[in-house]
Design a protein around this motif. Structure first.
Motif, mmCIF file in Angstrom:
data_model
loop_
_atom_site.group_PDB
_atom_site.id
_atom_site.type_symbol
_atom_site.label_atom_id
_atom_site.label_comp_id
_atom_site.label_asym_id
_atom_site.label_seq_id
_atom_site.Cartn_x
_atom_site.Cartn_y
_atom_site.Cartn_z
ATOM 1 N N VAL A 41 28.326 39.000 35.648
ATOM 2 C CA VAL A 41 29.413 38.055 35.943
ATOM 3 C C VAL A 41 30.709 38.505 35.271
ATOM 4 C CG1 VAL A 41 30.183 35.674 35.636
ATOM 5 C CG2 VAL A 41 27.800 36.138 36.220
ATOM 6 N N ALA A 42 30.591 38.940 34.012
ATOM 7 C CA ALA A 42 31.782 39.420 33.298
ATOM 8 C C ALA A 42 32.379 40.634 34.008
ATOM 9 C CB ALA A 42 31.413 39.767 31.852
ATOM 10 N N LEU A 43 31.498 41.535 34.457
ATOM 11 C CA LEU A 43 31.997 42.718 35.166
ATOM 12 C C LEU A 43 32.658 42.314 36.483
ATOM 13 C CD1 LEU A 43 29.120 45.307 34.569
ATOM 14 C CD2 LEU A 43 31.429 45.345 33.629
ATOM 15 N N PHE A 44 32.073 41.323 37.169
ATOM 16 C CA PHE A 44 32.681 40.878 38.434
ATOM 17 C C PHE A 44 34.112 40.408 38.205
ATOM 18 C CE2 PHE A 44 33.987 37.158 40.861
ATOM 19 C CZ PHE A 44 34.054 37.708 42.136
ATOM 20 N N PHE B 136 38.375 49.568 41.640
ATOM 21 C CA PHE B 136 37.815 48.273 41.224
ATOM 22 C C PHE B 136 36.973 47.668 42.345
ATOM 23 C CE2 PHE B 136 41.409 48.044 38.033
ATOM 24 C CZ PHE B 136 40.577 48.104 36.927
ATOM 25 N N VAL B 137 37.453 47.784 43.582
ATOM 26 C CA VAL B 137 36.676 47.257 44.712
ATOM 27 C C VAL B 137 35.384 48.056 44.879
ATOM 28 C CG1 VAL B 137 36.645 47.136 47.234
ATOM 29 C CG2 VAL B 137 38.556 46.189 45.973
ATOM 30 N N ALA B 138 35.449 49.367 44.679
ATOM 31 C CA ALA B 138 34.227 50.176 44.749
ATOM 32 C C ALA B 138 33.241 49.727 43.674
ATOM 33 C CB ALA B 138 34.582 51.654 44.574
ATOM 34 N N ALA B 139 33.748 49.366 42.497
ATOM 35 C CA ALA B 139 32.865 48.869 41.438
ATOM 36 C C ALA B 139 32.207 47.549 41.843
ATOM 37 C CB ALA B 139 33.660 48.695 40.146
ATOM 38 N N GLU B 140 32.967 46.699 42.545
ATOM 39 C CA GLU B 140 32.374 45.449 43.056
ATOM 40 C C GLU B 140 31.271 45.765 44.066
ATOM 41 O OE1 GLU B 140 32.924 42.591 41.923
ATOM 42 O OE2 GLU B 140 35.017 42.289 41.329
ATOM 43 N N VAL B 141 31.512 46.756 44.914
ATOM 44 C CA VAL B 141 30.504 47.150 45.912
ATOM 45 C C VAL B 141 29.248 47.665 45.207
ATOM 46 C CG1 VAL B 141 30.023 48.781 47.789
ATOM 47 C CG2 VAL B 141 32.212 47.583 47.714
#
Lengths: 187, 101
Positions: free
Chosen positions: A4-7, A40-45
């Protein structure tokens, strides 16, 4: 908890760096702000279990943004951003439309009764993607291949300095190009 | 985390990109806005895959399509910018407004 923190970290990072794209003056910084948003979006993916697609996005966007930086420096009149300048028109209208779009989308996102999750993620989503692209989604893959080939042809035709009509004129019956230098440059 | 949070992130990125696409005068900056809008769609597609239908790969295929659209948009966009700049010394949207006639 860590997820959650990473999100939130990646989400805020993607939004802030995306916003900075239209606030910074230096073209190089603008390009790398957009790259940061993509990363950042790639990290979310990746957080959603799609590691392969996340890595693909990072690799592809790094190359794309490096190329974009070159074009930014080529075409922008103030690439270093040493003299702050506005290159915008109708900022208020654009902001109103974008905020209104976000509000409409947010209201829809909150109010829509989304369907329940059907099934579980496969053990290896990359294998599932490969099997889908080589199986039921083969037409999608073929269409993308043709679209990419058409893009290659179209970009070369658009970017070439001298097209067919520069060399041959409007007369389609001409059999040999009327070159300004016989045999081409360097002969 | 939930589907709604990821979709709100995607909507935020889409809205920021829309602002850029509508407000920027430079064609290259306008293309950056379009890329940000596609960035938001990527997040939404990944979230739909994970929270709605993870058992089939439709969401992943949609991400592949979006990534390809990004590449095509950038390549064709730069080619158009190069062509119009070479022909008319134009790199701003306002200066190319007569193309709509």
């Amino acid at each position: 908890m860590v997820t959650v923190a990473l999100f939130w970290l990646f989400a805020v990072g993607a939004l802030v760096s995306g916003f900075l794209v239209f606030r910074l003056n230096s073209m190089a910084r603008v390009t790398f702000a957009l790259l940061a948003s993509f990363v950042f979006v790639a990290a979310e993916v990746v957080l959603l279990g799609l590691a392969y697609l996340g890595v693909v996005i990072v690799l592809m966007m790094v190359m794309e943004m490096v190329i974009m930086a070159v074009f930014m420096v080529m075409y922008m009149m103030n690439p270093a951003g040493l003299m702050p300048m506005a290159m915008e028109h109708n900022k208020t209208g654009a902001a109103a439309i974008s905020v209104g779009t976000f509000v409409v989308l947010a209201v829809g996102i909150v109010l829509v009764d989304w369907p329940q999750r059907a099934g579980m993620p496969p053990p290896d989503p990359t294998v599932a993607l490969g099997e889908a692209l080589m199986g039921p989604h083969m037409l999608t893959m073929m269409t993308l291949g043709v679209a990419l080939f058409a893009t290659i042809v179209a970009t070369v035709v658009l970017a070439t300095h001298r097209g067919r009509y520069d060399r041959w004129g409007d007369d389609l019956r001409v059999v040999r190009a009327d070159e300004p230098v016989c045999g081409g440059i360097g002969r | 985390m939930s589907l709604e949070l990821f979709l709100l992130l995607g909507a935020g990125l889409f809205a920021i990109g829309l602002y850029g696409a509508l407000s920027q005068q430079s064609i290259v900056m306008l293309m950056m806005g379009l890329e940000l809008m596609l960035n938001g769609i990527t997040v939404a597609a990944a979230a739909f895959w994970y929270y709605v239908a993870p058992s089939n790969a439709d969401g992943q295929v949609l991400i592949i399509v979006v990534i390809t659209a990004m590449a095509v948009e950038m390549a064709v966009g730069f080619a158009v910018v190069t062509a119009i700049f070479r022909a008319r010394d134009v790199d701003m949207t306002d200066m190319a407004a007569d193309l709509k006639e």
